[in-house]
Design an enzyme around this catalytic site. Structure first.
Site, short mmCIF file in Angstrom:
data_model
loop_
_atom_site.label_atom_id
_atom_site.label_comp_id
_atom_site.label_asym_id
_atom_site.label_seq_id
_atom_site.Cartn_x
_atom_site.Cartn_y
_atom_site.Cartn_z
N ASN A 129 33.60 28.29 37.45
CA ASN A 129 34.54 27.70 39.01
C ASN A 129 33.27 27.43 39.79
O ASN A 129 34.15 26.67 40.90
CB ASN A 129 36.10 28.22 38.95
CG ASN A 129 35.70 29.37 39.22
OD1 ASN A 129 34.51 30.34 38.87
ND2 ASN A 129 36.62 30.01 39.57
N GLY A 205 35.56 36.29 35.91
CA GLY A 205 35.79 35.13 34.69
C GLY A 205 37.08 35.61 34.30
O GLY A 205 38.31 36.36 35.00
N SER A 206 37.13 35.26 32.81
CA SER A 206 38.77 35.17 32.20
C SER A 206 39.29 36.44 31.80
O SER A 206 38.61 37.96 32.22
CB SER A 206 39.23 34.93 31.06
OG SER A 206 38.36 35.10 30.07
N THR A 207 40.54 37.11 32.43
CA THR A 207 40.73 38.88 31.85
C THR A 207 40.38 38.60 30.58
O THR A 207 40.39 40.33 30.23
CB THR A 207 42.46 39.04 31.77
OG1 THR A 207 43.04 38.60 33.97
CG2 THR A 207 42.93 40.22 31.95
N GLY A 210 36.66 39.75 30.49
CA GLY A 210 36.64 41.02 31.15
C GLY A 210 37.50 42.62 30.62
O GLY A 210 36.54 43.18 30.87
N GLU A 227 36.37 40.43 38.53
CA GLU A 227 36.75 39.94 39.80
C GLU A 227 37.46 38.94 38.05
O GLU A 227 36.85 38.13 37.80
CB GLU A 227 36.21 38.91 40.35
CG GLU A 227 35.82 40.01 41.16
CD GLU A 227 36.53 40.53 42.79
OE1 GLU A 227 37.94 39.85 42.16
OE2 GLU A 227 36.30 41.19 42.95
N CYS A 261 40.46 31.11 41.34
CA CYS A 261 41.39 32.20 40.77
C CYS A 261 42.26 32.33 41.55
O CYS A 261 42.86 32.83 41.46
CB CYS A 261 40.77 33.50 40.39
SG CYS A 261 39.62 33.57 41.94
N GLU A 432 34.71 42.63 46.60
CA GLU A 432 33.66 43.03 46.58
C GLU A 432 33.81 41.54 47.95
O GLU A 432 34.55 42.20 48.83
CB GLU A 432 33.54 40.91 45.20
CG GLU A 432 32.62 41.83 44.42
CD GLU A 432 32.61 40.12 43.77
OE1 GLU A 432 32.65 39.87 42.54
OE2 GLU A 432 31.23 40.83 43.46
P1 NAD Z 1 34.53 33.09 31.19
O1 NAD Z 1 36.01 35.01 30.86
O2 NAD Z 1 35.16 32.53 29.46
O3 NAD Z 1 33.54 33.58 31.27
C1 NAD Z 1 33.29 34.07 32.41
C2 NAD Z 1 31.68 34.26 32.04
O4 NAD Z 1 31.91 34.97 31.15
C3 NAD Z 1 30.27 33.25 31.60
O5 NAD Z 1 29.06 33.15 32.37
C4 NAD Z 1 30.52 33.31 29.76
O6 NAD Z 1 29.39 33.04 29.77
C5 NAD Z 1 30.79 35.00 30.24
N1 NAD Z 1 31.17 35.18 28.68
C6 NAD Z 1 32.04 35.62 28.29
N2 NAD Z 1 31.71 36.16 27.02
C7 NAD Z 1 31.29 37.30 27.07
C8 NAD Z 1 31.09 38.71 26.71
N3 NAD Z 1 31.39 38.40 25.53
N4 NAD Z 1 30.36 38.83 26.93
C9 NAD Z 1 29.51 38.53 28.38
N5 NAD Z 1 29.55 37.70 29.30
C10 NAD Z 1 31.06 36.62 27.93
O7 NAD Z 1 35.64 32.66 32.31
P2 NAD Z 1 35.77 30.97 32.68
O8 NAD Z 1 36.28 30.57 32.15
O9 NAD Z 1 33.95 30.59 33.29
O10 NAD Z 1 36.27 31.43 34.26
C11 NAD Z 1 37.47 30.67 34.33
C12 NAD Z 1 37.96 32.63 34.87
O11 NAD Z 1 37.62 33.28 35.89
C13 NAD Z 1 39.85 32.10 34.99
O12 NAD Z 1 39.99 33.06 35.01
C14 NAD Z 1 39.20 32.59 36.46
O13 NAD Z 1 40.84 33.03 37.44
C15 NAD Z 1 37.91 33.87 36.40
N6 NAD Z 1 38.10 34.20 37.99
C16 NAD Z 1 38.17 35.61 38.85
C17 NAD Z 1 37.82 34.73 39.98
C18 NAD Z 1 37.76 36.21 40.72
O14 NAD Z 1 37.76 36.67 41.98
N7 NAD Z 1 38.96 37.46 40.36
C19 NAD Z 1 37.00 33.81 40.57
C20 NAD Z 1 36.52 33.30 39.39
C21 NAD Z 1 37.64 32.45 38.84
#
Ligand code: NAD
Length: 456
Positions: A129, A205-207, A210, A227, A261, A432
């Site tokens: 994003n 990334g996604s909860t 995470g 995050e 996010c 961060e």
């Molecule tokens: P996602 O969790 O699908 O992917 C994020 C990253 O993790 C990608 O690089 C992906 O390839 C990697 N990934 C996926 N599965 C993995 C695994 N099993 N092991 C290791 N890495 C893996 O999230 P997304 O759809 O790319 O991003 C959107 C999400 O990110 C939303 O939920 C958003 O709220 C969150 N986000 C949070 C913040 C914050 O600072 N809190 C900032 C931006 C986005």
């Protein structure tokens, strides 16, 4: 191979090889060697190299911004800001290298000092994003604190990260110190998480993902910053400047097409001002300019992918009989969804408590201050939030009572590179940015030096 599509046109922009676990292993070996010399270099030298990196990024802001528009569909204005943000993060981190001080603590019989040691190799897993800023949030302070970084960008947006790695080399960042490995999350991302040579993971990334990464890190007691998602409130009290609050509301959840996010997707309005607020909000939503990201007048571009478009559409269709305020969106190729505000939903409807990650918000009424706080805290998340009121006492009480990491009063701003950022509850772990950003990439070592002479 990873296929990169332009989300505004669906045209293929590039195909990029996907890293394998063996590639990750080789990268860790290179990074480990590079980190040793980097950590041993004089602080002023490391700072100078990072400043040079910032300056090279600065001279490529336009190129990076155009790449971001093509691979992520960001509006040009946003993309320029994002490239500039990378430059600023590097500059700010460079200023921390010579200020990364330990402490001297009074003890009997000797001298006690703490030393902030670098961790070693840091793995950064970034989402799509905000590909550039989020990668740099971790990379800049980690390098400044004496670490090497291996960055795995999201599958859909590897191009700006790859270009940043080239610019780093051009700036004199030592070979192997900052490597970018595009790849699939469960393959390359997972290999980084599980690699014994990686000391810390910074995951954004996604909860859902995470949580699984947290479980893998637990096995090795690997350091971790998370995050994660958000479902942030925008609390509008009846005593607020309603015109200003309504004017600021659209972009508080439509910026980056709602794929933010920190998006304020729960608009909570005091019941006595509810009708007036909606009267003001409706034209403001309808007037948002959605279209070609390269057109400077555009305020909102497309979603990142067809999968994300289907997900957002599913959320809205699943919301059932809710009434909606809808903006405009282009027809034809591209992943377009119009600005959408749902009203009349129950407080616990999925759209009211789950992260949609698209240009969709709900409006919910509340009765009084206590009710507003209860509603604001009624999700599993705690990332951001806004409070609109003219009563300074109420602004402060609400700021203390909302359980979230980043709040703003009479504003929607959340992220500055020089102030701390991170989530409460299921929005994340650790912080961060801000003055302590470098410390998150160090281990504190305590050393006692006896002044008593050798023990007999
Ligand atoms: P996602 O969790 O699908 O992917 C994020 C990253 O993790 C990608 O690089 C992906 O390839 C990697 N990934 C996926 N599965 C993995 C695994 N099993 N092991 C290791 N890495 C893996 O999230 P997304 O759809 O790319 O991003 C959107 C999400 O990110 C939303 O939920 C958003 O709220 C969150 N986000 C949070 C913040 C914050 O600072 N809190 C900032 C931006 C986005």
């Amino acid at each position: 191979m990873l296929q990169v599509l332009n989300p505004a046109t669906e045209e293929v922009v590039a195909t990029v090889p996907a890293a394998t676990p063996a590639d990750v292993d080789a990268a860790v070996t290179r990074a480990t060697a590079a980190q040793r010399s980097w950590a041993a270099a004089a602080p002023a030298e490391r700072a100078r190299i990072l400043r040079r990196f910032a300056s090279v990024v600065d001279s490529h802001v336009e190129e990076l911004a155009l790449l971001e528009v093509r691979e992520a569909g960001h509006t040009l204005g946003n993309a320029r800001w994002e490239a500039g943000n990378v430059r600023d993060l590097l500059d700010y981190a460079a200023g921390g290298v010579e200020r990364l001080n330990g402490r001297q603590i009074p003890v009997p019989g000797g001298l006690d000092v703490t030393i902030l040691e670098p961790l070693g190799v840091v793995g950064v897993i970034a989402p799509w994003n905000f590909p550039m800023p989020i990668a740099a949030w971790a990379t800049a302070p980690a390098l400044a604190a004496g670490n090497a970084v291996i960055l795995k960008p999201a599958e859909t947006t590897p191009l700006t990260a790859l270009r940043l790695a080239e610019l780093a080399l051009e700036a004199g960042v030592p070979e192997g110190l900052f490597q970018v490995l595009p790849g699939e999350g469960p393959v390359a991302g997972n290999a980084l998480v599980e690699h014994p040579g990686v000391a810390k993971i910074v995951f954004t990334g996604s909860t859902r993902v995470g949580k699984s990464i947290m479980a893998s890190c637990a096995d090795r007691v690997k350091r971790l910053t998370l995050e994660l998602g958000g479902k942030s409130p925008n609390i509008v009290f009846a005593d607020a400047d309603l015109e200003a609050a309504a004017a600021a509301t659209p972009m508080s959840f439509l910026d980056n097409s709602g794929q933010d996010c920190c998006a304020r997707t729960r608009i909570l309005v005091q019941r006595s001002a509810y009708d007036r607020f909606l009267e003001l909000l409706t034209p403001a939503i309808e007037e948002i300019v959605v279209g070609d990201p390269l057109d400077e007048r555009t305020q909102m571009g497309p979603l990142i992918s067809r999968a994300q478009l289907d997900r957002v559409r599913g959320h809205v269709e699943g919301a059932g009989a809710a009434e909606a305020i809808r903006g405009k969106a282009p027809e034809g190729p591209g992943f377009w969804f119009p600005p959408t505000v749902l009203t009349g939903l129950p407080e616990d409807a999925p759209c009211a408590v789950e992260e949609v990650f698209g240009p969709v918000a709900v409006v919910l009424p509340f009765e009084d201050e206590a009710d507003a706080i209860r509603l604001a805290n009624a999700t599993e998340y705690g990332l951001s939030g806004s409070i609109w009121t003219r009563d300074v006492g109420r602004a402060l009480r609400a700021s203390r009572a909302v359980r979230a990491g980043n709040l703003s009063v009479n504003s929607h701003s959340s992220v500055r590179y020089w102030t701390p950022f991170g989530g409460f509850r299921q929005s994340g772990l650790g912080r961060e940015l801000g003055p302590d950003a470098l410390t998150a990439f160090t281990e504190t070592k305590n050393v006692f030096i006896s002044t008593e002479g050798p023990a007999l």
